[in-house]
Design a protein around this motif. Sequence first.
Motif, PDB file in Angstrom:
ATOM      1  N   MET A   1     -17.572 -10.305   8.539  1.00 55.73           N
ATOM      2  CA  MET A   1     -16.146 -10.285   8.150  1.00 55.73           C
ATOM      3  C   MET A   1     -15.771 -11.614   7.490  1.00 55.73           C
ATOM      4  SD  MET A   1     -13.697  -8.007   8.763  1.00 55.73           S
ATOM      5  CE  MET A   1     -12.199  -7.638   9.626  1.00 55.73           C
ATOM      6  N   LYS A   2     -15.214 -11.559   6.288  1.00 51.67           N
ATOM      7  CA  LYS A   2     -14.855 -12.792   5.581  1.00 51.67           C
ATOM      8  C   LYS A   2     -13.606 -13.410   6.191  1.00 51.67           C
ATOM      9  CE  LYS A   2     -16.603 -11.424   1.004  1.00 51.67           C
ATOM     10  NZ  LYS A   2     -17.437 -12.519   0.553  1.00 51.67           N
ATOM     11  N   SER A   3     -13.579 -14.756   6.262  1.00 51.70           N
ATOM     12  CA  SER A   3     -12.365 -15.459   6.700  1.00 51.70           C
ATOM     13  C   SER A   3     -11.283 -15.310   5.638  1.00 51.70           C
ATOM     14  CB  SER A   3     -12.647 -16.956   6.860  1.00 51.70           C
ATOM     15  OG  SER A   3     -13.220 -17.212   8.089  1.00 51.70           O
ATOM     16  N   VAL A   4     -10.088 -14.949   6.070  1.00 49.78           N
ATOM     17  CA  VAL A   4      -8.963 -14.827   5.131  1.00 49.78           C
ATOM     18  C   VAL A   4      -8.279 -16.191   5.037  1.00 49.78           C
ATOM     19  CG1 VAL A   4      -6.774 -13.690   4.651  1.00 49.78           C
ATOM     20  CG2 VAL A   4      -8.660 -12.401   5.712  1.00 49.78           C
ATOM     21  N   ILE A   5      -8.280 -16.745   3.828  1.00 53.24           N
ATOM     22  CA  ILE A   5      -7.747 -18.091   3.601  1.00 53.24           C
ATOM     23  C   ILE A   5      -6.430 -17.980   2.843  1.00 53.24           C
ATOM     24  CG2 ILE A   5      -8.203 -20.359   2.599  1.00 53.24           C
ATOM     25  CD1 ILE A   5     -10.274 -19.521   4.767  1.00 53.24           C
ATOM     26  N   GLY A   6      -5.348 -18.322   3.486  1.00 52.84           N
ATOM     27  CA  GLY A   6      -4.056 -18.337   2.818  1.00 52.84           C
ATOM     28  C   GLY A   6      -3.872 -19.647   2.067  1.00 52.84           C
ATOM     29  N   ILE A   7      -3.671 -19.547   0.755  1.00 58.35           N
ATOM     30  CA  ILE A   7      -3.454 -20.743  -0.070  1.00 58.35           C
ATOM     31  C   ILE A   7      -1.971 -20.798  -0.423  1.00 58.35           C
ATOM     32  CG2 ILE A   7      -4.111 -21.993  -2.162  1.00 58.35           C
ATOM     33  CD1 ILE A   7      -6.645 -20.246  -2.289  1.00 58.35           C
ATOM     34  N   ALA A   8      -1.280 -21.834   0.049  1.00 58.32           N
ATOM     35  CA  ALA A   8       0.157 -21.962  -0.224  1.00 58.32           C
ATOM     36  C   ALA A   8       0.360 -22.247  -1.709  1.00 58.32           C
ATOM     37  CB  ALA A   8       0.763 -23.072   0.634  1.00 58.32           C
ATOM     38  N   ALA A   9       1.144 -21.406  -2.363  1.00 54.36           N
ATOM     39  CA  ALA A   9       1.290 -21.465  -3.821  1.00 54.36           C
ATOM     40  C   ALA A   9       2.296 -22.521  -4.272  1.00 54.36           C
ATOM     41  CB  ALA A   9       1.753 -20.104  -4.344  1.00 54.36           C
ATOM     42  N   ASN A  10       2.182 -22.870  -5.523  1.00 55.93           N
ATOM     43  CA  ASN A  10       3.191 -23.688  -6.201  1.00 55.93           C
ATOM     44  C   ASN A  10       4.003 -22.759  -7.118  1.00 55.93           C
ATOM     45  OD1 ASN A  10       4.635 -25.902  -7.117  1.00 55.93           O
ATOM     46  ND2 ASN A  10       2.844 -27.041  -7.811  1.00 55.93           N
ATOM     47  N   GLN A  11       5.028 -23.312  -7.754  1.00 59.05           N
ATOM     48  CA  GLN A  11       5.833 -22.543  -8.705  1.00 59.05           C
ATOM     49  C   GLN A  11       6.006 -23.341  -9.991  1.00 59.05           C
ATOM     50  OE1 GLN A  11       9.540 -22.401  -6.556  1.00 59.05           O
ATOM     51  NE2 GLN A  11       9.292 -20.250  -6.021  1.00 59.05           N
ATOM     52  N   ILE A  12       6.089 -22.639 -11.107  1.00 58.88           N
ATOM     53  CA  ILE A  12       6.628 -23.244 -12.322  1.00 58.88           C
ATOM     54  C   ILE A  12       8.018 -22.648 -12.493  1.00 58.88           C
ATOM     55  CG2 ILE A  12       6.425 -23.474 -14.813  1.00 58.88           C
ATOM     56  CD1 ILE A  12       3.409 -23.336 -14.508  1.00 58.88           C
ATOM     57  N   ILE A  13       9.030 -23.498 -12.357  1.00 53.70           N
ATOM     58  CA  ILE A  13      10.399 -22.981 -12.454  1.00 53.70           C
ATOM     59  C   ILE A  13      11.133 -23.546 -13.669  1.00 53.70           C
ATOM     60  CG2 ILE A  13      10.748 -22.271 -10.069  1.00 53.70           C
ATOM     61  CD1 ILE A  13      11.815 -24.982  -9.400  1.00 53.70           C
ATOM     62  N   GLN A  14      10.374 -24.350 -14.476  1.00 49.15           N
ATOM     63  CA  GLN A  14      10.916 -24.718 -15.777  1.00 49.15           C
ATOM     64  C   GLN A  14      10.465 -23.644 -16.755  1.00 49.15           C
ATOM     65  OE1 GLN A  14       8.596 -26.460 -14.154  1.00 49.15           O
ATOM     66  NE2 GLN A  14       9.265 -28.539 -13.771  1.00 49.15           N
ATOM     67  N   SER A  15      11.124 -23.568 -17.888  1.00 51.44           N
ATOM     68  CA  SER A  15      10.709 -22.616 -18.906  1.00 51.44           C
ATOM     69  C   SER A  15       9.526 -23.201 -19.677  1.00 51.44           C
ATOM     70  CB  SER A  15      11.881 -22.369 -19.857  1.00 51.44           C
ATOM     71  OG  SER A  15      11.539 -21.399 -20.782  1.00 51.44           O
ATOM     72  N   VAL A  16       8.347 -22.553 -19.595  1.00 55.57           N
ATOM     73  CA  VAL A  16       7.192 -23.049 -20.362  1.00 55.57           C
ATOM     74  C   VAL A  16       6.690 -21.940 -21.277  1.00 55.57           C
ATOM     75  CG1 VAL A  16       6.425 -24.862 -18.775  1.00 55.57           C
ATOM     76  CG2 VAL A  16       5.654 -22.527 -18.395  1.00 55.57           C
ATOM     77  N   ASP A  17       6.354 -22.337 -22.505  1.00 53.79           N
ATOM     78  CA  ASP A  17       5.993 -21.357 -23.531  1.00 53.79           C
ATOM     79  C   ASP A  17       4.799 -20.499 -23.132  1.00 53.79           C
ATOM     80  OD1 ASP A  17       8.025 -22.177 -25.056  1.00 53.79           O
ATOM     81  OD2 ASP A  17       6.830 -23.452 -26.393  1.00 53.79           O
ATOM     82  N   VAL A  18       3.835 -21.118 -22.430  1.00 56.40           N
ATOM     83  CA  VAL A  18       2.591 -20.404 -22.163  1.00 56.40           C
ATOM     84  C   VAL A  18       2.837 -19.122 -21.355  1.00 56.40           C
ATOM     85  CG1 VAL A  18       1.969 -21.723 -20.095  1.00 56.40           C
ATOM     86  CG2 VAL A  18       0.164 -20.738 -21.494  1.00 56.40           C
ATOM     87  N   PHE A  19       3.920 -19.088 -20.568  1.00 58.04           N
ATOM     88  CA  PHE A  19       4.256 -17.862 -19.828  1.00 58.04           C
ATOM     89  C   PHE A  19       5.499 -17.190 -20.427  1.00 58.04           C
ATOM     90  CE2 PHE A  19       1.927 -20.323 -16.546  1.00 58.04           C
ATOM     91  CZ  PHE A  19       0.887 -19.429 -16.359  1.00 58.04           C
ATOM     92  N   ASN A  20       5.733 -17.420 -21.709  1.00 60.64           N
ATOM     93  CA  ASN A  20       6.885 -16.809 -22.409  1.00 60.64           C
ATOM     94  C   ASN A  20       8.200 -17.082 -21.707  1.00 60.64           C
ATOM     95  OD1 ASN A  20       5.129 -15.608 -24.333  1.00 60.64           O
ATOM     96  ND2 ASN A  20       4.645 -14.033 -22.826  1.00 60.64           N
ATOM     97  N   GLY A  21       8.308 -18.261 -21.101  1.00 57.41           N
ATOM     98  CA  GLY A  21       9.560 -18.633 -20.447  1.00 57.41           C
ATOM     99  C   GLY A  21       9.706 -18.085 -19.038  1.00 57.41           C
ATOM    100  N   ASN A  22       8.744 -17.267 -18.591  1.00 55.16           N
ATOM    101  CA  ASN A  22       8.838 -16.718 -17.232  1.00 55.16           C
ATOM    102  C   ASN A  22       8.539 -17.782 -16.186  1.00 55.16           C
ATOM    103  OD1 ASN A  22       9.397 -13.959 -17.787  1.00 55.16           O
ATOM    104  ND2 ASN A  22       7.303 -13.761 -18.539  1.00 55.16           N
ATOM    105  N   HIS A  23       9.177 -17.682 -15.041  1.00 58.54           N
ATOM    106  CA  HIS A  23       8.804 -18.503 -13.894  1.00 58.54           C
ATOM    107  C   HIS A  23       7.554 -17.876 -13.280  1.00 58.54           C
ATOM    108  CE1 HIS A  23      13.307 -19.798 -13.394  1.00 58.54           C
ATOM    109  NE2 HIS A  23      12.775 -20.139 -14.559  1.00 58.54           N
ATOM    110  N   VAL A  24       6.672 -18.725 -12.727  1.00 57.80           N
ATOM    111  CA  VAL A  24       5.451 -18.161 -12.146  1.00 57.80           C
ATOM    112  C   VAL A  24       5.145 -18.806 -10.806  1.00 57.80           C
ATOM    113  CG1 VAL A  24       4.322 -17.496 -14.314  1.00 57.80           C
ATOM    114  CG2 VAL A  24       4.019 -19.798 -13.451  1.00 57.80           C
ATOM    115  N   SER A  25       4.505 -18.016  -9.939  1.00 61.57           N
ATOM    116  CA  SER A  25       3.891 -18.538  -8.712  1.00 61.57           C
ATOM    117  C   SER A  25       2.406 -18.677  -8.991  1.00 61.57           C
ATOM    118  CB  SER A  25       4.081 -17.559  -7.551  1.00 61.57           C
ATOM    119  OG  SER A  25       5.446 -17.446  -7.230  1.00 61.57           O
ATOM    120  N   TYR A  26       1.803 -19.772  -8.554  1.00 61.12           N
ATOM    121  CA  TYR A  26       0.397 -19.983  -8.925  1.00 61.12           C
ATOM    122  C   TYR A  26      -0.282 -20.936  -7.954  1.00 61.12           C
ATOM    123  CZ  TYR A  26       1.465 -24.714 -10.451  1.00 61.12           C
ATOM    124  OH  TYR A  26       1.832 -26.019 -10.457  1.00 61.12           O
ATOM    125  N   THR A  27      -1.608 -20.923  -8.017  1.00 59.51           N
ATOM    126  CA  THR A  27      -2.384 -21.981  -7.381  1.00 59.51           C
ATOM    127  C   THR A  27      -3.520 -22.335  -8.331  1.00 59.51           C
ATOM    128  OG1 THR A  27      -3.307 -22.715  -5.282  1.00 59.51           O
ATOM    129  CG2 THR A  27      -4.114 -20.607  -6.101  1.00 59.51           C
TER     130      THR A  27
END
Length: 239
Positions: A1-27
């Motif tokens: 059974m694989k260990s489930v690793i929760g990775i606490a995400a960051n956010q981009i909440i400024q408007s950035v072109d690479v995501f067409n202005g969308n806010h994103v959750s990411y790691t």
Amino acid sequence: MKSVIGIAANQIIQSVDVFNGNHVSYTPQGFVTAVQNAGGLPIVLPIGAEETAEAYISKIDKLLLAGGQDISPDFFGEDPHPKLEETNRNRDLFEIALIKEAVKQKKPIFAVCRGMQLLNVVLGGTLYQDLSLYPDWKVKHGQQPTQPQFATHGIQIEKASSLYPLLGEDYRVNSYHHQAINKLAAPLKIIAKSSDGIAEAIESVDAKQRILGVQWHPELRFDIESKEFNLFDYFVNQL
Ligand SMILES: NCCCC(=O)O
């Protein structure tokens, strides 16, 4: 059974072109790939309400805290210093709740850079809001624009620590921080330092509370330096 690793995400909440202005959750991809390569099952935990921390932590085996923004200094009783950089209060609040819940549920924690600093704050410590406030500052801890695959400064590791078998006594790390641990939280011990005395790694005094924190970024070097991968292997399979 694989260990489930929760990775606490960051956010981009400024408007950035690479995501067409969308806010994103990411790691950063390095965390995901390193956990997968170590045999773990990574799950990215998006920033959310503090009340949801208990449910998230109960669904994972271990918690990974990533790097990122500065920590809001009121969490350690200070007003913002002029050199404080970007903060994200929602991220602070959610990760504080995750840490408290992981400690309560006795789930292991691996904390990187900001993650290590936040862990220290949650457990009762304080930070230097900027390294210029540290009287013995002598080492360049923010290596920009040098690329992260290059280790730029040395650290010395305690023999009686979980890190020593993984990295040895003298090691070199990459470095991207302008803040650092000031007062150490009582439940933690410092297990590695740079030559100017900055805390570079911490673990728990109580071995039953499995905690490892590093001030550098192993997720950016694990693919070219096997000792950095040792950290993820240890976290996923032993901690
Ligand atoms: N921003 C918090 C983690 C990195 C740093 O000290 O700059």
